[in-house]
Design a protein around this motif. Structure first.
Motif, short mmCIF file in Angstrom:
data_model
loop_
_atom_site.label_atom_id
_atom_site.label_comp_id
_atom_site.label_asym_id
_atom_site.label_seq_id
_atom_site.Cartn_x
_atom_site.Cartn_y
_atom_site.Cartn_z
N ILE A 187 -6.75 1.37 -5.05
CA ILE A 187 -7.11 2.42 -4.08
C ILE A 187 -5.87 3.18 -3.65
CG2 ILE A 187 -7.97 2.82 -1.74
CD1 ILE A 187 -9.90 0.53 -2.20
N SER A 188 -4.75 2.46 -3.43
CA SER A 188 -3.55 3.15 -2.93
C SER A 188 -2.99 4.09 -4.00
CB SER A 188 -2.51 2.16 -2.47
OG SER A 188 -2.03 1.41 -3.54
N ILE A 189 -3.04 3.66 -5.27
CA ILE A 189 -2.56 4.55 -6.34
C ILE A 189 -3.44 5.79 -6.40
CG2 ILE A 189 -2.21 4.78 -8.81
CD1 ILE A 189 -1.67 1.81 -8.91
N ALA A 190 -4.77 5.55 -6.35
CA ALA A 190 -5.70 6.67 -6.42
C ALA A 190 -5.50 7.62 -5.25
CB ALA A 190 -7.13 6.16 -6.45
N SER A 191 -5.23 7.08 -4.05
CA SER A 191 -5.09 7.97 -2.91
C SER A 191 -3.79 8.77 -3.00
CB SER A 191 -5.16 7.20 -1.60
OG SER A 191 -4.16 6.24 -1.56
N GLY A 192 -2.73 8.15 -3.54
CA GLY A 192 -1.49 8.90 -3.71
C GLY A 192 -1.67 10.08 -4.64
N VAL A 193 -2.31 9.81 -5.79
CA VAL A 193 -2.57 10.90 -6.74
C VAL A 193 -3.52 11.90 -6.10
CG1 VAL A 193 -3.56 11.49 -8.97
CG2 VAL A 193 -2.24 9.42 -8.74
N GLY A 194 -4.55 11.37 -5.42
CA GLY A 194 -5.58 12.22 -4.85
C GLY A 194 -5.04 13.22 -3.85
N ILE A 195 -4.14 12.75 -2.97
CA ILE A 195 -3.62 13.65 -1.93
C ILE A 195 -2.91 14.84 -2.56
CG2 ILE A 195 -1.90 13.82 -0.10
CD1 ILE A 195 -2.67 10.89 0.59
N ILE A 196 -2.05 14.54 -3.52
CA ILE A 196 -1.27 15.62 -4.14
C ILE A 196 -2.17 16.58 -4.92
CG2 ILE A 196 0.55 16.13 -5.79
CD1 ILE A 196 1.59 14.87 -3.31
N MET A 197 -3.10 16.01 -5.72
CA MET A 197 -3.97 16.88 -6.52
C MET A 197 -4.88 17.71 -5.62
SD MET A 197 -3.05 16.28 -9.53
CE MET A 197 -4.26 16.78 -10.71
N ASN A 198 -5.32 17.10 -4.52
CA ASN A 198 -6.18 17.80 -3.57
C ASN A 198 -5.46 19.00 -2.98
OD1 ASN A 198 -8.39 18.26 -2.10
ND2 ASN A 198 -8.42 16.29 -1.06
N LEU A 199 -4.21 18.76 -2.56
CA LEU A 199 -3.41 19.86 -1.99
C LEU A 199 -3.25 20.97 -3.00
CD1 LEU A 199 -0.56 18.05 -0.08
CD2 LEU A 199 -2.33 19.52 0.86
N TRP A 200 -2.97 20.58 -4.25
CA TRP A 200 -2.71 21.56 -5.30
C TRP A 200 -3.97 22.37 -5.59
CZ3 TRP A 200 -3.80 20.72 -10.92
CH2 TRP A 200 -3.30 21.77 -11.70
N ILE A 201 -5.11 21.64 -5.73
CA ILE A 201 -6.34 22.35 -6.12
C ILE A 201 -6.84 23.23 -4.98
CG2 ILE A 201 -8.78 21.97 -6.63
CD1 ILE A 201 -7.87 19.68 -8.42
N HIS A 202 -6.75 22.72 -3.74
CA HIS A 202 -7.34 23.49 -2.65
C HIS A 202 -6.40 24.51 -2.03
CE1 HIS A 202 -10.52 20.18 -2.49
NE2 HIS A 202 -10.99 21.23 -3.12
N PHE A 242 0.84 -1.21 0.00
CA PHE A 242 0.00 0.00 0.00
C PHE A 242 0.87 1.25 0.00
CE2 PHE A 242 -2.56 3.38 1.68
CZ PHE A 242 -3.79 3.17 1.11
N ILE A 243 1.86 1.26 0.92
CA ILE A 243 2.76 2.41 1.02
C ILE A 243 3.54 2.59 -0.28
CG2 ILE A 243 4.73 3.36 2.29
CD1 ILE A 243 2.38 3.26 4.02
N GLN A 244 4.03 1.48 -0.83
CA GLN A 244 4.80 1.55 -2.07
C GLN A 244 4.03 2.26 -3.17
OE1 GLN A 244 6.07 -2.24 -3.55
NE2 GLN A 244 6.95 -2.83 -1.59
N ASN A 245 2.77 1.81 -3.38
CA ASN A 245 2.01 2.37 -4.49
C ASN A 245 1.54 3.78 -4.20
OD1 ASN A 245 2.09 0.16 -6.28
ND2 ASN A 245 0.76 -0.92 -4.88
N ALA A 246 1.14 4.03 -2.94
CA ALA A 246 0.64 5.37 -2.62
C ALA A 246 1.77 6.37 -2.77
CB ALA A 246 0.09 5.40 -1.20
N LEU A 247 2.95 6.04 -2.21
CA LEU A 247 4.07 6.98 -2.33
C LEU A 247 4.52 7.12 -3.77
CD1 LEU A 247 6.45 6.49 0.70
CD2 LEU A 247 5.25 8.54 -0.02
N GLY A 248 4.55 5.99 -4.49
CA GLY A 248 4.96 6.03 -5.89
C GLY A 248 4.08 6.96 -6.70
N SER A 249 2.76 6.82 -6.54
CA SER A 249 1.88 7.67 -7.35
C SER A 249 1.90 9.11 -6.85
CB SER A 249 0.46 7.11 -7.36
OG SER A 249 -0.05 7.08 -6.06
N ALA A 250 2.13 9.30 -5.54
CA ALA A 250 2.24 10.67 -5.04
C ALA A 250 3.46 11.35 -5.64
CB ALA A 250 2.33 10.68 -3.51
#
Lengths: 260, 141
Positions: A239-254, A169-177
């Motif tokens: 889910i982990s890939i989506a959450s990694g992308v999601g966190i970064i995009m969320n920070l950027w957009i908001h 989970f960490i691998q994919n989330a960090l990778g996509s982030a």
């Protein structure tokens, strides 16, 4: 005779362990174990394999001897289809040529320590795979070059995390982030144009293609437990890939309003 | 069309090296992946349905893999796994996430359900093809 049975079983479990660790389907592992035991004249063998463990029991024909059971817990799994293919060929070759058990174990040891492709080639190929996938989506030359660079960095990062035994989970989330952060940076600096194409092609190397394929192949062979387990693995990876992308995009957009 | 084929071919070569596919099988599995992608993109152009085109693409990938596996005496997965990867809906996942973040929940539901169906169609394609080949050839490879 008893020691002999034990050693055959050890050989079979060793072969199964290599296959399962490197991304074979569970039915293939079960078949291989049974095939190896049969090649050495043990026919009363039952094997039960899940993605996290191997259970094998050998009974004697007339029931006069004690049954032997082996359990092998599999903790780490990677993907190295070369080893799967080699063990597969080895177990089939046992039908024609019967190696002694020592020789068999030696061959398996060789297969287990067989090197993967050198790291620089794999890093380069990670870049190649993603950037040409980006080209399929219609990325221009700038996007092509930036997804090439980003996916190489993502591959190195995931590889580092894998060596330090981070869970998947960490691998994919960090990778996509990392992929989306670098993509934002590259677009900001003017090295890339289409943010979406860069991110999509850079996360290609993380997608759970193996888990999806093996989940289906296990389920249709009747290994419902393994099929479900791998299906869940695919889902959690997604889910982990989506959450990694999601966190970064969320920070950027908001925080920056989605602009630079 | 030729450029699409070449891009898909090189991309699948990259994936197959990432998964450490035996050297002799790399070019073959790239061929499987590239043909699968070609079918996908052609069908997509004329039907506009991502689900149908992914399904047909994945069918081609699995049929070719089953044939190659029997012909070259390899495990089927060696060909299926890199071949299927270009079809996995990464862009659907990304767009769903983006819509969720922008609180466009109806768009997210629309794209998200399509993404799930695309993933499902890959699964169904592999399932159908390998079930049928098992009916035809009783021997497992």
């Amino acid at each position: 005779m008893k020691a002999d049975r034990r050693r055959v079983l050890a050989l079979a479990v060793c072969a199964g362990e290599i296959m399962l660790k490197n991304g074979a389907e569970t039915y293939r592992v079960e078949d291989t174990i049974v095939r190896i035991c049969k090649a050495y004249g043990i026919s009363n063998v039952e094997s039960f394999v899940t993605p996290t463990g191997i259970f094998v029991t050998v009974d004697y024909e007339n029931g006069s001897d004690e049954p032997i059971t082996f359990i092998k817990r599999i903790k780490t799994r990677t993907i190295d289809l070369n080893k799967v293919s080699k063990v597969n060929t080895f177990s089939r070759s046992l039908m024609d040529t019967r190696y002694s058990i020592e020789n068999g174990l030696r061959i398996l040891k060789d297969i287990e320590s067989y090197p993967t492709y050198p790291k620089y080639i794999r890093v380069f190929c990670a870049g190649l795979a993603s950037s040409f996938f980006g080209a399929l989506l219609g990325a221009g030359i700038l996007d092509f070059l930036s997804s090439f660079t980003i996916s190489m960095i993502v591959f190195l990062a995931v590889n580092y995390l894998e060596r330090h035994q981070a869970n998947f989970f960490i691998q994919n989330a960090l990778g996509s982030a990392i992929a989306s952060l670098l993509a934002l940076l590259f677009v900001y600096l003017g090295f890339g144009i289409n943010l979406d194409k860069i991110i999509i092609s850079s996360i290609m190397i993380l997608l759970p293609g193996v888990a999806i394929t093996n989940a289906v192949r296990d389920s249709i062979s009747g290994d419902l437990i393994s099929g479900t387990a791998r299906g869940v693995e695919a889902l959690i990876t997604a889910i982990s890939i989506a959450s990694g992308v999601g966190i970064i995009m969320n920070l950027w957009i908001h925080s920056l309003g989605g602009r630079f | 069309m030729l450029t699409q084929f070449i891009y898909a071919y090189i991309s699948t070569v990259g994936f197959s090296l990432l998964f450490n596919i035996p050297k002799s099988a790399i070019l073959k599995s790239a061929m499987v992946g590239a043909l699968g992608w070609l079918i996908y993109s052609e069908v997509h152009q004329f039907s506009q349905s991502a689900i149908l085109s992914t399904f047909l693409g994945a069918c081609v990938v699995s049929v070719l893999s089953e044939i190659f596996a029997r012909k070259f005496k390899e495990a089927v997965t060696v060909f299926v796994i890199p071949g299927i990867l270009p079809l996995v809906p990464g862009s659907g996942m990304y767009n769903t996430m983006l819509a969720l973040i922008q609180q466009n929940f109806s768009t997210a539901a629309l794209i998200g359900s399509e993404t799930i169906f695309i993933a499902g169609s890959i699964a169904v394609a592999i399932l159908l093809v390998s079930s049928f080949t098992r009916l035809i050839f009783l021997k497992k490879i």
